[in-house]
Design an enzyme around this catalytic site. Structure first.
Site, PDB file in Angstrom:
ATOM      1  NE  ARG A 165      -2.719   1.230   3.566  1.00 24.65           N
ATOM      2  CZ  ARG A 165      -3.651   1.423   4.508  1.00 24.65           C
ATOM      3  NH1 ARG A 165      -4.907   1.688   4.158  1.00 24.65           N
ATOM      4  NH2 ARG A 165      -3.341   1.340   5.784  1.00 24.65           N
ATOM      5  CG  ASP A 445      -4.315   2.826  10.992  1.00 29.78           C
ATOM      6  OD1 ASP A 445      -5.262   3.531  11.410  1.00 29.78           O
ATOM      7  OD2 ASP A 445      -4.420   2.071  10.011  1.00 29.78           O
TER       8      ASP A 445
END
Length: 538
Positions: A165, A445
């Site tokens: 990603r 996150d």
């Protein structure tokens, strides 16, 4: 110091470990050409984001596009998915740290997403080290020997399939200038990982595979498709070699799932419910509308209101188009020495994964290796085949207004304090170079900080009623937020002392959080000003 790159248009501002292997003259020439082709259209798309948000702020709401109705109604499917991505029942995600990558690859999950974005703080040394790790994975030499513990880490014979990603389209890599301007972080991450690894991964049927974050519409998907076509042509790979999964983690994208798949139809492998960023996007997109203010984060669950509709929509669209519908993250992590807490956490994961597999998802995400077997057991029992793409969900009735339906519940003083605590703690850890952070037994996150600060801004902006701990209620305002923030700082100082407070970059995190929450207009991403601080600290 800058690397000696006077022969090219690129200027690398920091010389970090591994840069000589990653930022080779040939790789930089690839980045320069990639940037020349796509930097301008990318800026145009980012400007369009601001214009679109202005429309939402002045009364408009997201809706289906009339001009793409034929795509939504048409009978068509995306290109096939390669064997390596047929079974994705459990995927594990994590930062591009070397030891964590090895543990994730060996976890027993079907797929590992190496995350340059929300799970990694984008310090230049971290980003370059991540690229080195991808190259070693390519060569089968990814290993780590811990000098402090004496432990050795090696990848197993059979590992999870690796998917990368890159960072989002809105971010820049400030340490690499092309023609005097910072390069797009998305192009930087994709370009290097593709240039160095794509040929070997394709030859060994291990890739190249990507996750695309934070797309807002089909025009941004069209840009990524053009990037893929250009990159494959540039290095001589066949068209369609790249397979990408798009995270549907913005509210606007939920209204354009069919169109996003259409634009990437030769390169797409699936869509994913990026639930935490999706909640953040919902708050941000509808920030000017008090009727869409959300309750405490803990009450915003996937089985109700706009989140339940979004998940059902994703499964329905993906299966109609012949691609994977991936579920969301289980952020729970084991609690050392507390079997009761662990079992309670695992039971939450089981219930969440049961909901997903019964809804029709073809796989799910976990954040910790110990949760792989928990999620795997649920999917193995209820999805014995590799996926359930061939089981359509066309009977799901998706009303447009339900994609906007807010969760109902209370805003509580405990919820306000939790948002302050989590946002401040996460930001301080991020500024210290850590992107995946255990907080209150959850692996958090960037989306955690974004939801927390966005909710605080929303509650202040609309003066929501906050239920107090004992009885009664009071309106949320900036003055009370400031007092609660100071109380949180006092607790941190009592716990770790002034030296720990300074070394932990809490003062910078405090400033960033206060500015974001009390701003007249909600900042689009707190990581943009935080990135400037991170670079200054590095």
């Amino acid at each position: 110091m800058a690397l000696d790159l006077t022969h090219s248009k690129a200027l690398v501002l920091r010389d970090v470990a591994g840069a000589e292997h990653v930022l080779t003259p040939e790789a930089l020439e690839f980045l320069i050409a990639l940037n020349a082709e796509f930097a301008t259209p990318l800026r145009t798309l980012l400007n369009a984001r601001a214009s679109r948000q202005n429309g939402y702020d002045t009364g408009h709401l997201p809706e289906y596009l009339s001009e793409t109705q034929d795509i939504r109604r048409g009978y068509w499917q995306a290109a096939g998915v390669p064997e390596a991505l047929q079974d994705r029942r459990v995927e594990i995600t994590g930062p591009v740290d070397r030891k964590m990558m090895i543990n994730a690859l060996n976890s027993g999950a079907k797929v590992f997403m190496a995350d340059f974005e929300d799970a990694s703080a984008p310090r230049f040394d971290v980003m370059i080290a991540g690229q080195v790790n991808l190259m070693d994975y390519r060569d089968g030499t990814l290993a780590f020997d811990n000098p402090k513990t004496g432990k050795s880490y090696r990848t197993a014979e059979h590992t999870a399939t690796l998917v990368v990603r890159p960072r989002g389209l809105h971010l820049e890599e400030a340490n690499v200038l092309i023609d005097g301007q910072p390069m797009s972080a998305a192009l930087f991450d994709f370009g290097l990982s593709f240039f160095h690894n794509a040929h070997e991964l394709y030859k060994t049927e291990r890739g190249p595979f990507y996750y695309l974050p934070k797309l807002e519409n089909h025009r941004e998907a069209r840009l990524w498709n053009a990037i893929f076509v250009w990159a494959q042509d540039r290095i001589g790979l066949p068209q369609g070699a790249i397979k990408a999964t798009v995270l549907i983690e913005t509210l606007r994208a939920a209204f354009e799932m069919d169109e996003i798949i259409w634009e990437l139809r030769d390169h797409i492998a699936g869509l994913n419910c990026g639930r935490w960023d999706y909640i953040f996007s919902y708050i941000k997109t509808l920030r000017a509308h008090p009727e869409y203010a959300l309750p405490d984060r803990a009450q915003v669950t996937m089985d109700k209101a706009f989140l339940a509709t979004y998940a059902a929509q994703l499964v329905k669209v993906c299966h109609r188009r012949g691609i994977h519908a991936m579920g969301g993250m289980a952020a729970q992590i084991p609690v050392k020495g507390d079997s009761a807490a662990n079992e309670a956490a695992f039971e939450k994961v089981r219930a969440d994964k049961l909901r997903e597999v019964q809804l029709g998802h073809d796989g799910t995400w976990v954040a910790h290796p110990d949760l792989v077997s928990v999620a795997m057991e649920v999917f193995d029992r209820h999805m014995p085949e590799a996926n359930q793409i061939k089981r359509p969900r066309q009977y799901y009735r998706i009303e447009e207004y339900k994609l906007l339906e807010p969760h109902r519940g209370r805003v509580t003083a405990a919820g306000v304090r939790m948002n302050i605590s989590v946002a401040l703690e996460y930001l301080s850890q991020w500024l210290s170079g850590r992107g995946a952070v255990p907080i209150h037994n959850l692996m958090e996150d960037v989306a955690t900080a974004e939801i927390s600060r966005a909710q605080l801004w929303q509650w202040i902006r609309h003066g929501v009623e906050v239920a107090l701990d004992g009885s009664g209620a009071r309106k949320m305002d900036a003055e009370w937020f400031g007092k609660l923030l100071q109380a949180e700082v006092s607790d941190i100082l009592d716990r770790i002392g002034p030296v720990g407070f300074h070394r932990g970059h809490y003062a910078s995190a405090l400033r960033l959080l206060h500015e974001a929450v009390t701003a007249h207009e909600m900042p689009d991403f707190i990581t943009v000003p935080a990135y400037d601080v991170l670079n200054a600290l590095d």
